[in-house]
Design a protein around this motif. Structure first.
Motif, mmCIF file in Angstrom:
data_model
loop_
_atom_site.group_PDB
_atom_site.id
_atom_site.type_symbol
_atom_site.label_atom_id
_atom_site.label_comp_id
_atom_site.label_asym_id
_atom_site.label_seq_id
_atom_site.Cartn_x
_atom_site.Cartn_y
_atom_site.Cartn_z
ATOM 1 N N MET B 1 0.848 -1.211 0.148
ATOM 2 C CA MET B 1 -0.090 -0.128 0.097
ATOM 3 C C MET B 1 0.951 1.285 0.058
ATOM 4 N N ARG B 2 0.373 2.287 -0.895
ATOM 5 C CA ARG B 2 1.223 3.526 -0.906
ATOM 6 C C ARG B 2 0.838 4.416 -0.114
ATOM 7 N N ILE B 3 1.785 4.932 0.758
ATOM 8 C CA ILE B 3 1.279 5.966 1.869
ATOM 9 C C ILE B 3 2.108 7.322 1.843
ATOM 10 N N THR B 4 1.888 8.364 2.317
ATOM 11 C CA THR B 4 2.266 9.485 2.359
ATOM 12 C C THR B 4 2.315 9.935 3.785
ATOM 13 N N VAL B 5 3.375 9.874 4.625
ATOM 14 C CA VAL B 5 3.329 10.655 6.136
ATOM 15 C C VAL B 5 4.127 11.723 6.124
ATOM 16 N N HIS B 12 6.859 12.075 3.081
ATOM 17 C CA HIS B 12 7.607 10.632 2.571
ATOM 18 C C HIS B 12 6.507 9.907 2.107
ATOM 19 N N THR B 13 6.809 9.521 0.999
ATOM 20 C CA THR B 13 5.878 8.622 0.239
ATOM 21 C C THR B 13 6.642 7.106 0.412
ATOM 22 N N ARG B 14 5.865 6.160 0.663
ATOM 23 C CA ARG B 14 6.641 4.741 0.529
ATOM 24 C C ARG B 14 5.464 3.640 0.340
ATOM 25 N N GLU B 15 6.033 2.699 -0.193
ATOM 26 C CA GLU B 15 4.940 1.334 -0.406
ATOM 27 C C GLU B 15 5.462 0.662 0.801
ATOM 28 N N VAL B 16 4.447 0.137 1.600
ATOM 29 C CA VAL B 16 4.578 -0.551 2.736
ATOM 30 C C VAL B 16 3.421 -1.590 2.744
ATOM 31 N N GLU B 17 3.782 -2.660 3.778
ATOM 32 C CA GLU B 17 2.645 -3.705 3.895
ATOM 33 C C GLU B 17 1.871 -2.925 5.054
ATOM 34 N N PRO B 18 0.551 -3.341 5.014
ATOM 35 C CA PRO B 18 -0.200 -2.826 6.382
ATOM 36 C C PRO B 18 0.051 -3.158 7.588
ATOM 37 N N ARG B 19 0.710 -4.168 7.595
ATOM 38 C CA ARG B 19 0.892 -4.814 8.845
ATOM 39 C C ARG B 19 2.495 -4.055 9.670
ATOM 40 N N LEU B 20 2.970 -3.138 8.733
ATOM 41 C CA LEU B 20 4.269 -2.245 9.268
ATOM 42 C C LEU B 20 3.914 -1.574 10.328
ATOM 43 N N LEU B 21 4.415 -1.593 11.505
ATOM 44 C CA LEU B 21 4.238 -0.458 12.550
ATOM 45 C C LEU B 21 4.842 0.729 12.416
#
Ligand code: FES
Ligand code: FES
Lengths: 313, 162
Positions: B1-5, B12-21
């Protein structure tokens, strides 16, 4: 390193959308809000949902407001927001008492009222608080909303009346003039579950107790309440001896288990002592509660309503 | 999943697994290792960061939940090369020994002072009660936060006078 097993993640953008997602993913989907019960359980594989449905964006569930003769508390209200809501704590000081000792301040920033109730932990504080207050849970499903008295909400440890395709959206607390309330808890350290805790709510009319609510947690009281003690209090004048006797009846009603927090008879003793103290303090704040015109005037707390839409997830 | 925090003001935009804390997102994806990671069970509070200005335990928040939100870590406390008042307080009052709990303590302290500029000792102790320090016995942490409150007030007073 503790990491949850893999799952699908969906973000709900409305209550009907959340319900639709629950139906789509079926029984292995779980709602997540604060996540402070669920995520630790997922790390330990005590819970392994296939899908998480995140409701943190549903601002409509984050409000606290007086509606008619009820206080409505959205399921997504954070513990810290309930503690900060003067609307809620002026009407019912029991919220202030309890929220100051639930988990710790940082966990309270994240954990939600609805999440605590839905977790259904037998030692959970708000279950006793809302049970004492005789609150009603509003639950929404595909067919619309229904209400369940809090005292029928918990079906057993970790089991609630909320079906797999339903969402708890709100708690409604009846407001009656002449009501006082308080919460007393003994915990080993900040953030721990209670050894025992009691919430007391009394409504005094013409010098006698018209209605009483005694909520108990961590001591094996079914539905987190003590009906015989409540029955005893009704129609009596508030006072030390009456409270002591009600506390004795409440303690007798408990079925605590011995564990690392103490032996059963100690917990039973605590339940009685805390009931007496909670009743005594509830009685002291009767006058300052719903009968106070200043309090009744603050129908909605702008700070709280505002903070829910400020994107405080 | 692509997120921007947005972390410390920087998206910062990254592709992460939903389970990443969130704690691992900050440490491993963004190399912001100032956020520490201890008990992993939301008890110790060393992983505390601010999410939209509110302290949270990042070991118990999913990175995907921070998508579209603002995170402040200890790296974001200093401004233009100048330490935040709470950081100065910890320096002045010996508020740390090993430093493991310190980043979390600083972010809680900052959030407390933003809400309550002049907290008493009880308020400070309550605010940090979800965080463990194995070294200091808390005394100097409380003093450090009081120092920061007083220093900020002096600055505010002198600015008001000008
Ligand atoms: S590592 Fe998050 S609370 Fe300890
Ligand atoms: S300074 Fe070592 S844990 Fe706090």
């Amino acid at each position: 390193m503790q990491v949850p097993a893999k799952f699908e993640y969906e973000r709900a953008d409305s209550v009907p959308h959340a319900i639709e997602l629950l139906e789509r993913y079926g029984p292995d989907a779980r709602i997540v809000a604060g996540g402070h019960s669920l995520i630790p359980m997922m790390k330990l594989r005590l819970a392994q949902p296939e899908a998480l449905i995140d409701i943190n964006g549903l601002a409509e569930l984050g409000r606290i407001a007086v509606e008619g003769d009820e206080l409505a508390i959205g399921a997504l209200v954070r513990h810290a927001e309930l503690l900060d809501s003067t609307t809620a704590t002026n009407l019912f000081p029991i919220f202030r008492d309890a929220e100051r000792v639930i988990a710790d301040p940082i966990v309270r920033n994240r954990g939600t009222v609805g999440g605590s109730l839905c977790q259904g932990d037998p030692s959970e504080d708000l279950s006793a608080v809302f049970s004492a207050l005789r609150a009603t849970a509003v639950i929404q499903g595909p067919g619309g909303t229904r209400t369940v008295p809090l005292r029928e909400f918990h079906r057993g440890p970790y089991e609630t009346a909320v079906a797999e395709n339903e969402l708890l959206i709100q708690l409604r607390v009846p407001i009656a003039p002449g009501t006082g309330s308080a919460y007393e808890k003994v915990e080993r350290r900040v953030g721990d579950w209670p050894v025992a805790a009691t919430g007391a709510v009394i409504t005094v009319r013409d010098g006698v107790i018209a209605q009483a609510g005694i909520g108990l947690t961590a001591v094996g009281a079914e539905h987190f309440c003590a009906p015989e003690a409540e029955e005893f209090l009704r129609g009596k004048a508030p006072g030390e001896e009456t409270f002591a006797e009600a506390a004795r009846i409440a303690a007798e009603h408990c079925e605590p288990h011995a564990d690392q927090r103490g032996p059963a008879d100690f917990k039973r003793h605590l339940a009685g002592e805390l009931t007496k103290r909670a009743l005594t303090r509830a009685n002291l704040n009767v006058a300052g509660s719903a009968t106070d015109p200043n309090v009744a005037g603050s129908a909605t707390d702008p700070n709280v309503a505002g903070s829910a839409t400020e994107g405080r997830i | 999943m692509r997120i921007t925090v947005t972390v410390n003001g920087q998206p910062h935009t990254r592709e992460v697994e939903p389970r990443l804390l969130l704690v691992h997102f900050l440490r491993d994806e963004l190399s912001l290792t100032g956020t520490h990671w201890g008990c992993d069970t939301s008890n110790c509070g060393v992983c505390t960061v601010q999410l939209d200005g509110v302290p949270v335990k990042s070991c118990t928040v999913l990175a995907v939940m921070a998508d579209g939100h603002e995170v402040t870590t200890v790296e974001g406390l200093e401004r233009d090369g100048e330490l935040d008042a709470v950081q100065k307080g910890f320096v002045e009052c010996h508020g740390l020994q090993c430093g493991f709990c310190t980043p979390g303590m600083l972010l809680t302290a900052r959030a407390l002072l933003d809400r309550v500029p002049d907290p008493d000792e009880g308020q400070i102790r309550e605010a940090i009660s979800g965080q463990l320090c194995r070294c200091t016995g808390y005394e100097n942490i409380v003093r450090s936060i009081r120092w920061a409150a007083e220093a900020s007030q002096k600055v505010a007073e002198s600015e008001a006078r000008q």
